[in-house]
Design a protein around this motif. Sequence first.
Motif, PDB file in Angstrom:
ATOM      1  N   GLY A  31       0.804  -1.214   0.000  1.00 27.82           N
ATOM      2  CA  GLY A  31       0.000   0.000   0.000  1.00 27.82           C
ATOM      3  C   GLY A  31       0.833   1.257   0.000  1.00 27.82           C
ATOM      4  O   GLY A  31       0.508   2.241  -0.676  1.00 27.82           O
ATOM      5  N   THR A  32       1.942   1.253   0.711  1.00 29.82           N
ATOM      6  CA  THR A  32       2.754   2.455   0.837  1.00 29.82           C
ATOM      7  C   THR A  32       3.657   2.700  -0.363  1.00 29.82           C
ATOM      8  O   THR A  32       3.798   3.832  -0.828  1.00 29.82           O
ATOM      9  N   LEU A  33       4.266   1.612  -0.878  1.00 32.20           N
ATOM     10  CA  LEU A  33       5.353   1.794  -1.833  1.00 32.20           C
ATOM     11  C   LEU A  33       5.090   1.216  -3.220  1.00 32.20           C
ATOM     12  O   LEU A  33       5.937   1.326  -4.097  1.00 32.20           O
ATOM     13  N   SER A  44       1.221   0.360  -4.493  1.00 28.17           N
ATOM     14  CA  SER A  44      -0.136   0.598  -5.019  1.00 28.17           C
ATOM     15  C   SER A  44      -0.352   2.014  -5.523  1.00 28.17           C
ATOM     16  O   SER A  44      -1.203   2.246  -6.394  1.00 28.17           O
ATOM     17  N   TRP A  45       0.399   2.970  -5.001  1.00 29.68           N
ATOM     18  CA  TRP A  45       0.188   4.369  -5.381  1.00 29.68           C
ATOM     19  C   TRP A  45       0.383   4.615  -6.875  1.00 29.68           C
ATOM     20  O   TRP A  45      -0.126   5.601  -7.421  1.00 29.68           O
ATOM     21  N   VAL A  46       1.091   3.690  -7.566  1.00 29.46           N
ATOM     22  CA  VAL A  46       1.355   3.918  -8.989  1.00 29.46           C
ATOM     23  C   VAL A  46       0.113   3.704  -9.839  1.00 29.46           C
ATOM     24  O   VAL A  46       0.081   4.130 -11.002  1.00 29.46           O
ATOM     25  N   ALA A  47      -0.934   3.044  -9.276  1.00 30.16           N
ATOM     26  CA  ALA A  47      -2.075   2.701 -10.122  1.00 30.16           C
ATOM     27  C   ALA A  47      -3.429   2.850  -9.434  1.00 30.16           C
ATOM     28  O   ALA A  47      -4.456   2.724 -10.101  1.00 30.16           O
ATOM     29  N   GLU A  48      -3.461   3.117  -8.128  1.00 33.69           N
ATOM     30  CA  GLU A  48      -4.738   3.133  -7.420  1.00 33.69           C
ATOM     31  C   GLU A  48      -4.996   4.491  -6.766  1.00 33.69           C
ATOM     32  O   GLU A  48      -4.051   5.200  -6.405  1.00 33.69           O
ATOM     33  N   PRO A  49      -6.281   4.872  -6.617  1.00 34.09           N
ATOM     34  CA  PRO A  49      -6.611   6.145  -5.958  1.00 34.09           C
ATOM     35  C   PRO A  49      -6.203   6.139  -4.490  1.00 34.09           C
ATOM     36  O   PRO A  49      -6.214   5.088  -3.833  1.00 34.09           O
ATOM     37  N   MET A  50      -5.858   7.302  -3.958  1.00 30.25           N
ATOM     38  CA  MET A  50      -5.344   7.404  -2.604  1.00 30.25           C
ATOM     39  C   MET A  50      -6.347   6.929  -1.559  1.00 30.25           C
ATOM     40  O   MET A  50      -5.967   6.292  -0.570  1.00 30.25           O
ATOM     41  N   SER A  88      -8.591   4.642  -1.794  1.00 28.26           N
ATOM     42  CA  SER A  88      -8.607   3.176  -1.791  1.00 28.26           C
ATOM     43  C   SER A  88      -7.414   2.629  -1.017  1.00 28.26           C
ATOM     44  O   SER A  88      -7.533   1.659  -0.255  1.00 28.26           O
ATOM     45  N   ILE A  89      -6.259   3.275  -1.184  1.00 28.63           N
ATOM     46  CA  ILE A  89      -5.054   2.847  -0.460  1.00 28.63           C
ATOM     47  C   ILE A  89      -5.220   3.097   1.033  1.00 28.63           C
ATOM     48  O   ILE A  89      -4.815   2.272   1.866  1.00 28.63           O
ATOM     49  N   ALA A  90      -5.833   4.231   1.391  1.00 27.74           N
ATOM     50  CA  ALA A  90      -6.081   4.530   2.809  1.00 27.74           C
ATOM     51  C   ALA A  90      -6.953   3.453   3.438  1.00 27.74           C
ATOM     52  O   ALA A  90      -6.694   2.990   4.555  1.00 27.74           O
ATOM     53  N   ASP A  91      -7.994   3.035   2.735  1.00 32.73           N
ATOM     54  CA  ASP A  91      -8.881   1.985   3.252  1.00 32.73           C
ATOM     55  C   ASP A  91      -8.121   0.671   3.443  1.00 32.73           C
ATOM     56  O   ASP A  91      -8.361  -0.068   4.408  1.00 32.73           O
ATOM     57  N   SER A  92      -7.190   0.374   2.516  1.00 30.75           N
ATOM     58  CA  SER A  92      -6.382  -0.844   2.641  1.00 30.75           C
ATOM     59  C   SER A  92      -5.508  -0.786   3.896  1.00 30.75           C
ATOM     60  O   SER A  92      -5.348  -1.777   4.609  1.00 30.75           O
ATOM     61  N   GLN A 145      -0.505   4.621  10.725  1.00 34.13           N
ATOM     62  CA  GLN A 145       0.221   5.869  10.449  1.00 34.13           C
ATOM     63  C   GLN A 145      -0.012   6.313   9.011  1.00 34.13           C
ATOM     64  O   GLN A 145      -0.304   7.487   8.744  1.00 34.13           O
ATOM     65  N   PHE A 146       0.120   5.376   8.060  1.00 38.79           N
ATOM     66  CA  PHE A 146      -0.096   5.721   6.652  1.00 38.79           C
ATOM     67  C   PHE A 146      -1.552   6.095   6.396  1.00 38.79           C
ATOM     68  O   PHE A 146      -1.843   6.996   5.587  1.00 38.79           O
ATOM     69  N   TYR A 147      -2.460   5.411   7.063  1.00 35.52           N
ATOM     70  CA  TYR A 147      -3.890   5.720   6.932  1.00 35.52           C
ATOM     71  C   TYR A 147      -4.168   7.170   7.350  1.00 35.52           C
ATOM     72  O   TYR A 147      -4.860   7.917   6.648  1.00 35.52           O
ATOM     73  N   LEU A 148      -3.595   7.572   8.471  1.00 36.38           N
ATOM     74  CA  LEU A 148      -3.800   8.947   8.948  1.00 36.38           C
ATOM     75  C   LEU A 148      -3.171   9.968   8.010  1.00 36.38           C
ATOM     76  O   LEU A 148      -3.772  11.005   7.706  1.00 36.38           O
ATOM     77  N   LEU A 149      -1.957   9.683   7.553  1.00 36.11           N
ATOM     78  CA  LEU A 149      -1.258  10.639   6.681  1.00 36.11           C
ATOM     79  C   LEU A 149      -1.979  10.816   5.347  1.00 36.11           C
ATOM     80  O   LEU A 149      -2.135  11.941   4.855  1.00 36.11           O
TER      81      LEU A 149
END
Length: 452
Positions: A371-373, A375-381, A383-387, A409-413
């Motif tokens: 999710g951090t390093l 998924s960001w290349v192809a998925e909306p933010m 959606s990544i936060a929910d993951s 931590q990543f979810y909050l950021l």
Amino acid sequence: HPDLQLGLKVASCMGSCMKYSSFDILSHDLGVNLRDLLDQVAKKGYMVRVDETKIRFAHDKIQQAAYEMMPLQQRLENHMRFGLAICSSSLNCSVENDELFFVAIHQINRGGSDVLADSKQKVMVAALNLKAGKRSMELSDFSTAFCLFDHGISFLENGQCWKTQYTLSLDLFDAAVETACALNDAAAVRRLSELVLAHVKCNDDKLNCLYAVVKSLRLAFKFQDSKRVAFTMLEQLGERLPRPTEDIGLAANIQEMKRILTSMSDASILNMKETTQKKRDILLLNLYHDLNFLFHFVDPKRIADVSLRMAQITLSNGLCCMSPLAYANLAIILVTMGDIALGYRLGTLSLRLLDKFNAQRYTSAVIALVGTLVSWVAEPMQSIADSHLLGYQYGQRNGDVVSGALNYQFYLLINFFSGQSLPVARVKSREFVHELLQRKQQFLLNGSSPLH
């Protein structure tokens, strides 16, 4: 009345609230009908029927008074007798008997090792505590698990257990060290690991304990010490030490790995054979994964080679529950090197492999990495936060508090930078930092500085 006093005494040993099923077992052992006796006690107001299955003391003082009618030695002997009686009726896998099993072990441990004179019985009780502790770990109750392993160790003969019960001693101590590490209890890890390392017969028997020491040192910010122990383990396992990125052969090896993975279909990766040396591969991949985490702080040039080696082990030996982490680590390297398509594909496959192996213990770590390093290349933010929120929940349930904390931590950021209400973000962030301090995860606070 003596019989009513007996009922009160037995009940006081069992706790403030208890099930009739326990008393039905003890009735047979004691030769009395405890259910009837307790119903008579309830009519006199000393106890209260909760429902058809449970009964409790009307007040804690009543339980205490009944308990203190017995001298100390009788209490200990009763706990042991009741525990052993219940245990003999509970050793199967049904839900009801699983609950009775824990009741039995609790009673046995309250009796203590001094009550038992027979060394064979002590060994049996030590083994029962090992079984109960492992069951508690499966239920993600690590505090209870540690207490059970500690009780199990107490039933072994001091100084002689490593000679007379070597395998059981090693299993109990290894489990206790692992659980102490999960609880971030550095003092317990140090105390128990010193005993293991002083008594084991061969280097292979040191490995599980040393791995827990690696993790514990990392959590205590002792990065160089953690690295030193990890490198010692790699040498014992016959592995070469990780190479830095400038190593001449590393780039060629990565290109070869990319060629192999590109030539394989998703199905062929997901349906590879399972490894025939599962125990060794799981330990080695766990160690490499922890080294990657450590290298982020002290030696980032070696991360690529560690990630490559994890994938090589999986492709060479076959799949295991750690394979999702192997592919997730390599996916990060591929994305970093600019091969976004292959990196994202491998990251997605690592998540799918979790389902194949029902590897819930590692789900939080894989989600944190991908999710951090990746998924960001192809998925909306969002959606990544929910993951990441899901990863946090998996970490909490399965004892992976570090990966869980990273995910939150990543979810909050992500939510903060995506425009979440500032007051809401502030409250959640403060709660998160407070939780890190409570769990003694100070090493995560630096990464959380934007949340302060």
